[in-house]
Design a protein around this motif. Structure first.
Motif, PDB file in Angstrom:
ATOM      1  N   GLU A 165     -33.407 -24.524 -25.362  1.00  0.00           N
ATOM      2  CA  GLU A 165     -33.630 -23.424 -24.422  1.00  0.00           C
ATOM      3  C   GLU A 165     -32.534 -22.377 -24.537  1.00  0.00           C
ATOM      4  O   GLU A 165     -32.793 -21.162 -24.483  1.00  0.00           O
ATOM      5  N   ALA A 166     -31.312 -22.842 -24.699  1.00  0.00           N
ATOM      6  CA  ALA A 166     -30.195 -21.902 -24.850  1.00  0.00           C
ATOM      7  C   ALA A 166     -30.366 -21.061 -26.103  1.00  0.00           C
ATOM      8  O   ALA A 166     -30.174 -19.830 -26.076  1.00  0.00           O
ATOM      9  N   PHE A 167     -30.747 -21.684 -27.200  1.00  0.00           N
ATOM     10  CA  PHE A 167     -30.939 -20.943 -28.445  1.00  0.00           C
ATOM     11  C   PHE A 167     -32.087 -19.944 -28.312  1.00  0.00           C
ATOM     12  O   PHE A 167     -32.001 -18.808 -28.790  1.00  0.00           O
ATOM     13  N   THR A 168     -33.183 -20.374 -27.688  1.00  0.00           N
ATOM     14  CA  THR A 168     -34.318 -19.469 -27.498  1.00  0.00           C
ATOM     15  C   THR A 168     -33.925 -18.261 -26.657  1.00  0.00           C
ATOM     16  O   THR A 168     -34.297 -17.114 -26.961  1.00  0.00           O
ATOM     17  N   THR A 169     -33.141 -18.507 -25.618  1.00  0.00           N
ATOM     18  CA  THR A 169     -32.693 -17.422 -24.744  1.00  0.00           C
ATOM     19  C   THR A 169     -31.792 -16.446 -25.490  1.00  0.00           C
ATOM     20  O   THR A 169     -31.896 -15.223 -25.320  1.00  0.00           O
ATOM     21  N   ILE A 170     -30.906 -16.969 -26.328  1.00  0.00           N
ATOM     22  CA  ILE A 170     -30.035 -16.112 -27.136  1.00  0.00           C
ATOM     23  C   ILE A 170     -30.867 -15.251 -28.068  1.00  0.00           C
ATOM     24  O   ILE A 170     -30.633 -14.036 -28.211  1.00  0.00           O
ATOM     25  N   ALA A 171     -31.861 -15.867 -28.711  1.00  0.00           N
ATOM     26  CA  ALA A 171     -32.711 -15.123 -29.646  1.00  0.00           C
ATOM     27  C   ALA A 171     -33.523 -14.051 -28.915  1.00  0.00           C
ATOM     28  O   ALA A 171     -33.634 -12.906 -29.386  1.00  0.00           O
TER      29      ALA A 171
END
Length: 353
Positions: A165-171
Motif C-alpha cells: 500500500e505504501a508503494f502504491t501510494t508513493i507511485a
C-alpha cells in the motif's frame, strides 16, 4: 578488479578448520574493489564486544587468503570490521572482502572468483545452490527492511501497515523514490513489493541509481525521496541523513514481506577446484559458532543492535540447508534420501564395477 586465483591448496591449517567447524552447534557500489578487513573504518561509529578471541593461528589455511563476496549492508554497517580480526587471528587467514550487492556477489562466486558468500536474498541463494555452485548453506542472522523518507512525508504513507500500500501510494502521488537498481538483495526485495503491489514503477519520480545502500540513503536524503533500506544500514547512518522510518518491518510489528534473513555458503570445490574451500568452511564455522553469534548479537551502532543471530537453535532447522520447497517428487514413490542415494550410485560408482 580481477582476483588472482589459486594454483593449489596447501594442507596447512586443517586442525584449525576442524576446531572452528566443530563450534557450529546447530563499498557501496559494485566496483569490484577488494578490501582487507581492518583497513576500513566503520562509518557508523558502532562498537562491539565478543565472547573472547581465539589464539593466534598458524600458517593459515589453504593459501592463507579467504575471498568473501558479500552484500554492502554487512560492510557499510561496520559489522565485518568488528568480527573479522578475531577470525583472522584464530586462523592465520587474511580476508579479502568484496562488498557488492547480493546479485553481484553471487555472480562473482559463479565465476569462481570468491570462496564464500554472505548475502541476503533467499530465492537467489536457492538458485545458486540448485545450479551446483554453492554448498553447505547456513542461516547466520537477520533484521528487516524499512521504508524511509523525508519527515515531511509528501506521499502521506507514515504509519501505513502494508508495504504494498505504501508503494502504491508513493507511485500514485509520484513522490520521488530512489531505487538501488543494482540487483542487490534490497533491490530484489523492492521489486517483489512493486510486483505484489501491481505497479510497474516508471517516470521521472522513480530513480534507479545503481549504487549501494549507503549511497542510496545519502541520495534519498539529499533529494527528499523515499527508499527501501535494510534496518541495519539505516540505523548505522541515521545521524548522517535526514530520513525517518515511515513503514516498519516485522521487527517492529510491520508486514512479514519486509523480512531480511542472511545466509552464508561456500563455493562448490567440485566446480572450481582452486577455491579455498577449507578456509570457506572455517569461516562458516566461525560465523555460526557461539562466539561468532555472540559477536554479531553484541555489535551495535548509535546505541542500536543491527543484526540478530539465528544460526543456533535447540530444535533442528533443516530448511536452511536446502532450497526452499525441496521435497521428494509427488509422482515418485522414492523418498528424497533414496533418490539422493541412487544419484550417488549413478554418479560415483564406475560403470564397470
Amino acid at each position: 578488479m580481477t582476483i588472482q586465483r589459486r594454483r593449489f591448496l596447501q594442507a596447512a591449517g586443517v586442525g584449525t578448520i576442524v576446531g572452528l567447524a566443530g563450534c557450529t552447534g546447530d563499498s557501496d557500489q559494485d566496483t569490484g574493489t577488494a578490501t582487507t578487513s581492518g583497513t576500513q573504518q566503520s562509518q557508523s561509529g558502532g562498537s562491539q564486544s565478543g565472547s573472547g578471541s581465539g589464539g593466534g593461528g598458524g600458517g593459515g589455511i589453504g593459501d592463507g587468503e579467504l575471498v568473501l563476496a558479500t552484500t554492502t549492508s554487512t560492510y557499510d554497517t561496520g559489522l565485518l570490521d568488528a568480527i573479522h580480526p578475531t577470525f583472522e587471528q584464530a586462523t592465520g587467514l587474511t580476508i579479502k572482502t568484496l562488498p557488492k550487492g547480493t546479485g553481484a556477489s553471487i555472480r562473482t562466486a559463479r565465476d569462481g572468483d570468491a570462496d564464500v558468500i554472505l548475502v541476503h536474498a533467499r530465492n537467489a541463494e536457492d538458485q545458486f545452490m540448485q545450479d551446483g555452485y554453492g554448498v553447505n548453506r547456513r542461516d547466520v542472522m537477520f533484521n528487516d527492511f524499512v521504508v524511509v523518507g523525508p519527515e515531511s512525508d509528501p506521499a502521506g504513507i507514515n504509519g501505513v501497515s502494508s508495504a504494498t500500500e505504501a508503494f502504491t501510494t508513493i507511485a500514485d502521488s509520484e513522490a520521488t523514490f530512489v531505487s538501488r537498481g543494482d540487483d542487490s538483495g534490497t533491490n530484489k526485495k523492492e521489486l517483489v513489493i512493486w510486483e505484489q503491489a501491481g505497479t510497474d514503477p516508471s517516470g521521472q519520480w522513480y530513480r534507479e541509481i545503481g549504487k549501494g545502500m549507503g549511497d542510496t540513503l545519502v541520495q534519498a536524503s539529499q533529494t527528499g525521496a523515499y527508499t527501501l533500506a535494510d534496518r541495519g544500514t539505516y540505523l548505522s547512518m541515521q545521524n548522517e541523513v535526514d530520513l525517518v522510518i515511515h513503514v516498519q518491518g516485522p521487527l517492529e510489528g510491520g508486514p512479514v514481506i519486509l523480512k531480511n534473513p542472511y545466509g552464508v555458503m561456500a563455493v562448490n570445490p567440485a566446480v572450481y577446484e582452486n577455491v579455498n574451500y577449507q578456509a570457506a568452511m572455517a569461516y562458516i564455522g566461525f560465523l555460526t559458532s557461539p562466539q561468532g553469534q555472540t559477536m554479531i548479537e553484541e555489535y551495535t551502532a548509535n546505541g542500536s543492535q543491527l543484526f540478530f543471530p539465528n544460526a543456533l537453535a535447540e530444535d533442528p532447522q533443516f530448511g536452511q540447508y536446502v532450497p526452499q520447497g525441496y521435497t521428494a517428487s509427488q509422482a515418485n514413490s522414492l523418498s528424497t534420501e533414496d533418490k539422493r542415494f541412487l544419484h550417488w550410485v549413478e554418479t560415483r560408482v564406475p560403470s564397470n564395477y
